[in-house]
Design an enzyme around this catalytic site. Structure first.
Site, mmCIF file in Angstrom:
data_model
loop_
_atom_site.group_PDB
_atom_site.id
_atom_site.type_symbol
_atom_site.label_atom_id
_atom_site.label_comp_id
_atom_site.label_asym_id
_atom_site.label_seq_id
_atom_site.Cartn_x
_atom_site.Cartn_y
_atom_site.Cartn_z
ATOM 1 N N LYS A 1 -13.041 -13.434 11.005
ATOM 2 C CA LYS A 1 -13.930 -12.350 10.579
ATOM 3 C C LYS A 1 -13.885 -12.072 9.078
ATOM 4 O O LYS A 1 -14.880 -11.676 8.488
ATOM 5 C CB LYS A 1 -13.584 -11.059 11.324
ATOM 6 C CG LYS A 1 -14.027 -11.051 12.768
ATOM 7 C CD LYS A 1 -13.759 -9.686 13.377
ATOM 8 C CE LYS A 1 -14.296 -9.614 14.788
ATOM 9 N NZ LYS A 1 -14.347 -8.254 15.291
ATOM 10 N N ASP B 1 -19.521 -4.193 14.860
ATOM 11 C CA ASP B 1 -18.397 -3.603 15.613
ATOM 12 C C ASP B 1 -18.438 -2.076 15.528
ATOM 13 O O ASP B 1 -18.195 -1.370 16.511
ATOM 14 C CB ASP B 1 -17.064 -4.109 15.064
ATOM 15 C CG ASP B 1 -16.783 -5.547 15.485
ATOM 16 O OD1 ASP B 1 -17.255 -5.955 16.558
ATOM 17 O OD2 ASP B 1 -16.087 -6.250 14.737
#
Ligand code: ATR
Length: 270
Positions: free
Chosen positions: A67, A103
């Protein structure tokens, strides 16, 4: 599948446990979208991005451990992903690879299913990568953010970055937060009898969310329930971050209600 099929996938290491292929392929089917979604176990993220460009892969979900490291290989990165320091979504727009983060949308929407966030006193436990996404979402909703963490320096640094206040164990006793979010891995299988904080923190609070979804009901959430709080598992978060990805890739509306049930059932039968 045919020559028009658009290819998507999750890149991570490991990815065998990922529910994203199940979720996105089902969404493609329900929306009659000609797409296919695969799982790619990737160790070399730079090489992976070259592959995405040359094969014309339309989009990616990005998971641990890529990420953060993926950012330097992309052409553009959204403001939210830059602030969080992590990309969980890549969109290939005519050869331009754009990094984004959904997210935080997952966290915000799964809380908003249950209560308002604005102006609430929110306590976030943990100061790692997952915490950054949660903090971004909470600040974006204009709540009052408090952060606690096992390692004080890390917690203080994060609090400074997000204009929040760091609270230590002693200060927690008088904080009286309304929303409490666990972003640590404490309580995750196999350590299911562990919780990151003493349960007296829940006294007088309204809602608790755990980003851990294995098990679905962690000790943290069980404790919260015993104090009468609304509890939110990581399932909604996972599905809402997927919904936001799906919208960015396809522009189509995602079957959110069906998906919540399907993913919940997948997790309890695992
Ligand atoms: P992630 O990127 O998934 O958030 P991370 O960066 O390793 O993972 O961060 C994990 C967070 O959980 C940290 O805040 C960590 O606390 P420290 O900063 O003190 O390391 C917290 N954490 C992990 N295990 C913990 C434990 N057993 N007790 C308390 N906090 C824990």
């Amino acid at each position: 599948m045919d020559t028009d099929t658009l290819v998507y996938g999750v890149v991570g290491n490991p990815v065998k446990h990922s529910l994203s292929p199940y979720m996105h392929n089902l969404a493609f089917k329900l929306c009659s979208f000609n797409g296919a979604y695969l799982a790619f176990d990737v160790s070399n993220i730079g090489g992976c991005i070259e592959g995405v460009r040359s094969l014309g892969i339309s989009g990616l979900s990005v998971t641990i451990p890529h990420k953060e490291s993926i950012i330097k290989f992309l052409d553009e990165v959204s403001e939210s992903a830059l602030k969080i320091g992590a990309v969980n979504t890549v969109i290939n727009e005519n050869g331009v690879l754009k990094g984004d983060n959904t997210d935080w949308v997952g966290v915000v929407n799964s809380i908003k299913d249950n209560t308002e966030i604005k102006d609430k006193k929110v306590l976030v436990i943990g100061a790692g990568g997952a915490s950054r996404g949660v903090c971004y979402g909470i600040i974006n909703e204009r709540a009052n953010l408090f952060i606690t963490n096992r390692t004080r320096e890390k917690g203080e640094l994060l609090a400074k970055e997000f204009n929040a206040k760091f609270v230590d164990e002693k200060e927690l006793l008088n904080l009286k937060p309304e929303i409490i979010i666990n972003t640590t891995s404490v309580g995750m299988y196999p350590n299911i009898d562990k919780s990151p904080l003493n349960k007296r923190i829940f006294k007088g609070a309204e809602l608790a969310l755990d980003i851990v979804y294995n098990p679905i009901e962690t000790k943290f959430l069980k404790d919260a329930k015993s104090f009468g709080l609304k509890t939110v598992s990581g399932v909604g978060m996972f599905v809402y971050q997927g919904q936001a990805q799906f919208n960015k890739w396809t522009g189509k509306s995602f079957p959110i209600q069906i998906m919540k049930e399907k993913i919940f059932n997948k997790l309890i039968t695992k």
